[in-house]
Scaffold this active site. Structure first.
Site, PDB file in Angstrom:
ATOM      1  N   LYS A  13       0.818  -1.225   0.000  1.00 28.76           N
ATOM      2  CA  LYS A  13       0.000   0.000   0.000  1.00 28.76           C
ATOM      3  C   LYS A  13       0.846   1.267   0.000  1.00 28.76           C
ATOM      4  O   LYS A  13       0.457   2.282  -0.563  1.00 28.76           O
ATOM      5  CB  LYS A  13      -0.998   0.002   1.158  1.00 28.76           C
ATOM      6  N   ARG A 127      12.403 -11.063   0.773  1.00 30.22           N
ATOM      7  CA  ARG A 127      13.147  -9.796   0.731  1.00 30.22           C
ATOM      8  C   ARG A 127      14.564  -9.991   1.282  1.00 30.22           C
ATOM      9  O   ARG A 127      14.772 -10.756   2.220  1.00 30.22           O
ATOM     10  CB  ARG A 127      12.451  -8.743   1.601  1.00 30.22           C
ATOM     11  N   ARG A 171       2.857  -9.851  12.962  1.00 32.76           N
ATOM     12  CA  ARG A 171       2.395  -8.535  12.477  1.00 32.76           C
ATOM     13  C   ARG A 171       1.031  -8.659  11.795  1.00 32.76           C
ATOM     14  O   ARG A 171       0.170  -7.787  11.934  1.00 32.76           O
ATOM     15  CB  ARG A 171       3.423  -7.935  11.514  1.00 32.76           C
TER      16      ARG A 171
END
Length: 214
Positions: A13, A127, A171
């Protein structure tokens, strides 16, 4: 055009918020940026926020809303703005609505970048970050020429603690508990729009532009 970006951590986002801001010439506002600017400028609100942050405490909702309300009345927001990472909870959303209501304003679009949890876990655990220069890569989407070595400076790449699957799961659990109810909140207000965040980044953006109107 007053826009709120919703979506789980790792849904992309923030990237979409920046692209919207660039295309429509409106500011991309994150609470982190607001805190830093107010603290740097030594404003009253900044000083209050700093007392909490220095103690490692969360800044109370009331103060965060005051900071956001102060930011959105500035000149560069006259044509709208993109709020990224705020509101995170129903009380924050209600307080924001009340503050905007006093200005005779309201949120036009709450855009939910929807990505299933398993996709986010795969995306984030892929990542890699350079220990030296901070460059970021992805083992599938943005691989390096030599595995585990930064293209830019030749240093070693690591999987950050934040991106480890167990951390990402925690999270996401917090997100679903606190922030997911916002989707229902903005649906009731008639301003929620869903975008499939599993698509290519450019396709996600094209879908958002179609919703907002070119």
């Amino acid at each position: 055009m007053k826009i709120i970006m919703l979506g789980a951590p790792g849904a992309g986002k923030g990237t979409q918020a920046k692209m919207i801001a660039d295309k429509y010439g409106i500011p991309h506002i994150s609470t982190g940026d607001i805190f830093r600017a107010n603290i740097k400028n030594g404003t009253e609100l900044g000083k209050k926020a700093k007392t909490y942050m220095d103690q490692g405490l969360l800044v109370p909702d009331e103060l965060v809303v005051d900071l956001v309300a102060d930011r959105v009345v500035q000149d560069d927001c006259k044509n709208g703005y993109v709020l990224d990472g705020f509101p995170r909870t129903i009380p924050q959303a209600e307080a924001l609505d009340a503050a905007l209501g006093k200005m005779g304003a309201k949120i036009d679009f709450a855009i939910d970048v929807d990505v299933p949890d398993e996709n986010i876990i795969t995306r984030m655990s892929g990542r890699r970050a350079c220990v030296a220069c901070g460059a970021t890569y992805h083992i599938v989407n943005i691989p390096t020429k030599v595995e585990g070595i930064c293209d830019r400076c030749g240093a070693e790449l690591i999987l950050r603690d934040d991106d480890k699957p167990e951390t990402v799961k925690k999270r996401l659990a917090v997100y679903h508990e606190q922030t997911q109810p916002l989707i229902d909140y903005y649906t009731k207000q008639g301003c929620l729009v869903d975008v499939d965040g599993t698509q290519d980044m450019a396709d996600v953006f094209a879908a958002i532009v179609k919703i907002l109107g070119a």
